[in-house]
Design a protein around this motif. Sequence first.
Motif, mmCIF file in Angstrom:
data_model
loop_
_atom_site.group_PDB
_atom_site.id
_atom_site.type_symbol
_atom_site.label_atom_id
_atom_site.label_comp_id
_atom_site.label_asym_id
_atom_site.label_seq_id
_atom_site.Cartn_x
_atom_site.Cartn_y
_atom_site.Cartn_z
ATOM 1 N N PHE A 62 -4.359 -11.554 -2.635
ATOM 2 C CA PHE A 62 -3.175 -10.819 -3.099
ATOM 3 C C PHE A 62 -3.464 -10.051 -4.382
ATOM 4 O O PHE A 62 -3.159 -8.868 -4.504
ATOM 5 C CB PHE A 62 -2.002 -11.797 -3.338
ATOM 6 N N VAL A 63 -4.059 -10.750 -5.342
ATOM 7 C CA VAL A 63 -4.349 -10.093 -6.622
ATOM 8 C C VAL A 63 -5.422 -9.025 -6.421
ATOM 9 O O VAL A 63 -5.342 -7.926 -6.959
ATOM 10 C CB VAL A 63 -4.776 -11.138 -7.674
ATOM 11 N N THR A 64 -6.409 -9.354 -5.582
ATOM 12 C CA THR A 64 -7.490 -8.398 -5.325
ATOM 13 C C THR A 64 -6.930 -7.076 -4.824
ATOM 14 O O THR A 64 -7.327 -5.998 -5.279
ATOM 15 C CB THR A 64 -8.463 -8.973 -4.269
ATOM 16 N N ARG A 65 -5.992 -7.153 -3.885
ATOM 17 C CA ARG A 65 -5.548 -5.888 -3.293
ATOM 18 C C ARG A 65 -4.582 -5.110 -4.188
ATOM 19 O O ARG A 65 -4.192 -4.001 -3.839
ATOM 20 C CB ARG A 65 -4.988 -6.089 -1.890
ATOM 21 N N GLN A 66 -4.216 -5.673 -5.332
ATOM 22 C CA GLN A 66 -3.438 -4.887 -6.305
ATOM 23 C C GLN A 66 -4.363 -4.033 -7.182
ATOM 24 O O GLN A 66 -3.885 -3.190 -7.935
ATOM 25 C CB GLN A 66 -2.597 -5.785 -7.230
ATOM 26 N N GLN A 67 -5.668 -4.249 -7.098
ATOM 27 C CA GLN A 67 -6.589 -3.534 -7.983
ATOM 28 C C GLN A 67 -6.968 -2.195 -7.337
ATOM 29 O O GLN A 67 -7.505 -2.170 -6.242
ATOM 30 C CB GLN A 67 -7.870 -4.358 -8.209
ATOM 31 N N ARG A 115 -5.653 -0.283 -2.470
ATOM 32 C CA ARG A 115 -6.364 -1.019 -1.426
ATOM 33 C C ARG A 115 -5.497 -1.381 -0.218
ATOM 34 O O ARG A 115 -6.026 -1.776 0.811
ATOM 35 C CB ARG A 115 -6.922 -2.317 -1.996
ATOM 36 N N ARG A 116 -4.178 -1.284 -0.370
ATOM 37 C CA ARG A 116 -3.334 -1.627 0.776
ATOM 38 C C ARG A 116 -3.560 -0.680 1.963
ATOM 39 O O ARG A 116 -3.235 -1.013 3.080
ATOM 40 C CB ARG A 116 -1.862 -1.648 0.350
ATOM 41 N N VAL A 117 -4.132 0.496 1.687
ATOM 42 C CA VAL A 117 -4.418 1.405 2.813
ATOM 43 C C VAL A 117 -5.472 0.799 3.752
ATOM 44 O O VAL A 117 -5.612 1.228 4.887
ATOM 45 C CB VAL A 117 -4.867 2.815 2.365
ATOM 46 N N PHE A 118 -6.198 -0.207 3.267
ATOM 47 C CA PHE A 118 -7.246 -0.815 4.095
ATOM 48 C C PHE A 118 -6.827 -2.135 4.733
ATOM 49 O O PHE A 118 -7.566 -2.685 5.539
ATOM 50 C CB PHE A 118 -8.506 -1.073 3.243
ATOM 51 N N SER A 119 -5.674 -2.663 4.345
ATOM 52 C CA SER A 119 -5.377 -4.022 4.788
ATOM 53 C C SER A 119 -3.962 -4.224 5.302
ATOM 54 O O SER A 119 -3.689 -5.207 5.981
ATOM 55 C CB SER A 119 -5.631 -4.997 3.634
ATOM 56 N N PHE A 158 4.184 5.876 1.957
ATOM 57 C CA PHE A 158 2.787 5.435 1.885
ATOM 58 C C PHE A 158 1.876 6.483 1.254
ATOM 59 O O PHE A 158 0.788 6.152 0.769
ATOM 60 C CB PHE A 158 2.273 5.075 3.281
ATOM 61 N N ALA A 159 2.301 7.740 1.247
ATOM 62 C CA ALA A 159 1.442 8.788 0.681
ATOM 63 C C ALA A 159 1.113 8.509 -0.782
ATOM 64 O O ALA A 159 0.044 8.876 -1.272
ATOM 65 C CB ALA A 159 2.123 10.152 0.825
ATOM 66 N N ARG A 160 2.035 7.815 -1.477
ATOM 67 C CA ARG A 160 1.794 7.548 -2.907
ATOM 68 C C ARG A 160 0.655 6.539 -3.116
ATOM 69 O O ARG A 160 0.207 6.322 -4.245
ATOM 70 C CB ARG A 160 3.076 7.069 -3.580
ATOM 71 N N LEU A 161 0.173 5.907 -2.054
ATOM 72 C CA LEU A 161 -0.949 4.964 -2.203
ATOM 73 C C LEU A 161 -2.246 5.699 -2.548
ATOM 74 O O LEU A 161 -3.236 5.089 -2.929
ATOM 75 C CB LEU A 161 -1.128 4.132 -0.924
ATOM 76 N N VAL A 162 -2.235 6.998 -2.393
ATOM 77 C CA VAL A 162 -3.371 7.813 -2.831
ATOM 78 C C VAL A 162 -2.912 8.595 -4.065
ATOM 79 O O VAL A 162 -1.982 9.392 -3.981
ATOM 80 C CB VAL A 162 -3.819 8.784 -1.716
#
Lengths: 105, 185, 467
Positions: free
Chosen positions: C396-401, C42-46, C29-33
């Motif tokens: 789904f598409v939103t959280r890929q941005q 955005r997956r860190v928020f949802s 998960f660290a790579r999400l930043v």
Amino acid sequence: MIELCNSTDVVEGEILRRDVDGLPAVALTRHEGQIFVFPDTCPHAEESLSEGWVEDGRVVCGVHFAEFELGSGEVHNRPAGCPNLTFFTCEDRDGKVFARLKEEA
Amino acid sequence: MTDILDISRPFTAYDRPADAETERAVTRFLNAEARTLDREAYQEWLDHFVDEDIHYWMPDMETRNRSDARGPYRHGDSAYFDDTLSELKVRVARFVEPSAWADNPATRHLHLISNIEVYETGDPSLLAVCSAFTNVRNRNETDQDVIHGRREDVLRRHGDDFRLARRRILIVQNVLLSKNLNTFL
Amino acid sequence: MTMCRGSCQGAGRPDMTPVYPTAGSYPDFARLVNRDTAQVDRRVFSDEAVYQAELRQIFARAWLFLAHESQIPGPGDFIRTSMGEDDVIIVRQRDGSVKALLNSCPHRGNRVCMVDAGSKARGFICNYHGWSFGLDGGLRGTDGKVYEKDESFEKAQIGLTPVAQVASYKGLIFGTFDPEAPSLEEFLGDFTFYLDIMLDNEEGGTEFVGGAIRSEIDCNWKFPAENFVGDILHAFWTHQSGAQAILGGGVDLGKRYDELAFQASVYGHGIETNLDKVGNTRTLGYPELVDYVFDLSERARARLGEVRARAIGAVSSATVFPNMSFLPGQNTFRVWHPRGPGKIELVSWTIVNRNAPERIKDLYRKGVMMTFSPGGVFEMDDGENWEYSTRVNQGFVTRQQPLHYALGLGSEDLERNLPGIVHKGSLNDANQRLFYTRWAEFMEHDNWADLQNGATAAPARTRAAAE
């Protein structure tokens, strides 16, 4: 009557436990100078009252906080099913504490 | 100050119910007030329903053991509102700004008032009024906040009309189940 | 672990030691930043899986704010709070020390303390079977008269699980579930230099006004934490209406606003501040408080030095990683307790100087109520921003941005002699980038040597020079 301890062993506000041969342990405390003797076993959940404390003229069980009035043994803050505590008749005689722990002939 | 205006005092004596005519007039007043708040007509609310010496208090409701002498709330501790007129005016000033984003687009409000009881007090110009409320706010598509509570008001007679001199608001929630309180209760 | 069926060794006493997962048991998960592109996924928020990893990697290890000393002054005084989603009791012992205990009976797990707070408690008794625990969490006894005779039961070894470490910094009590965590002072690092702006600007220290305001916001816990760690930029747009109501004008601090301002970060803790002396205090709306803070600032110069004395009431905000925030000068103090990826419980208090006049303390209480409380003219508009920043990620598409956190890249201030990683100006994403870098460090590393010596560690400058 059975001799329990020296009366100087019983300190104001503190609870002293005494084991007596052939009988359940007893507890002693002193409140406003007067000595009280009662069973060490709380009549509620059979915990040791000497692990509790004295507060506002009542013995407080340290486990469920049942409070027993010194002397009358009337229970307050009563856990379900907890009866009053029966205090023993006692005497401070020649520096020794004696108590009547069972019905004597 | 008359004791009954002291915000920290709960009502105690409920032994002098007001006559039916007074009760009807007070009910009309409270319903009109609710409709004014539903319309977000906050300046009207200040002008027509609130007295100069208003004390408007809504404490936070703590969960405490029954044996705890402090009780669930205490005046002087944390509160949602503890306002005089000048403070209520500040809140109203925000509501009317177009950039009050939590109110633009507009929130849909409903103030339901019930359980109204009206009592005479030791001061003939003051009435003690109890009521219960349900406040519903709905926003955007599905955002909905509901708050239930009780109010203890002191109304002052102004001719045939009344003004709110004191309001204690006691809600039933401990954690406010809403992100904000963009209304008056 | 399999449950003992009664025939095992050791008189059938089950091993009650829990086994925790490690970083390696989660995806990377660290790579999400992404530090290079200054982007946050955005997956860190949802994402529920990310959230569960946060509860383990962050909330079960970091030092977390528990209580202010003034909330539990005497023996038996207690409050109930959360560490992550874990319910805990913070209780003053008879010897004056403080213990934190998991609020869950070891028998069937029921909560043993049901109230927010109380004073002079004798102990905590579980409502389910009457198991009774002392202020120290030790089991005192049970209600059934059967356990003492049962060989699986050893009273001395059963109790409320203690929080591994508890410590205070100038009135603030913190705890960590991790026995391996470094000391609180090491965890805070040089950030204590900035905490002192609020905690130590006068002899006597601070206290909390009684009670607390609790509310729920349907947002991810990191949005408010990052907002307070370094986002003064939002105030100009979000809080126009509140500023207009209180000050009679929008948030406009003039063209030179950002010249004196800076951001400082240590281990993800961060403060953004100007040096305007009373910018935050003015927004409470009481001229008496502004006079008080001007005077306090003068008196504090000997104690804190020029820079920090000017920051006491200045436009400023701060977060201690992960979820404790405050506003110097405005005196709101708060914790964002996570309640799932999309919900928080916000608990907020008013913090005041213990030696301040009662009238001043009450004005702070009222000022915080007017500004940073659910009915407050500033907080009202924050909540909706954080809720929708969280909720739109259901798409789904939103959280890929990816999200843009690149304001002020390359603006590090290497000349200003202040502790921490310092950036020029406060209109800057620098502290937020470092907050998420710290987040990634916690998600990635299991050992504290790595955690304390990564990119969020402060460069070695001496605090003495700054003072």
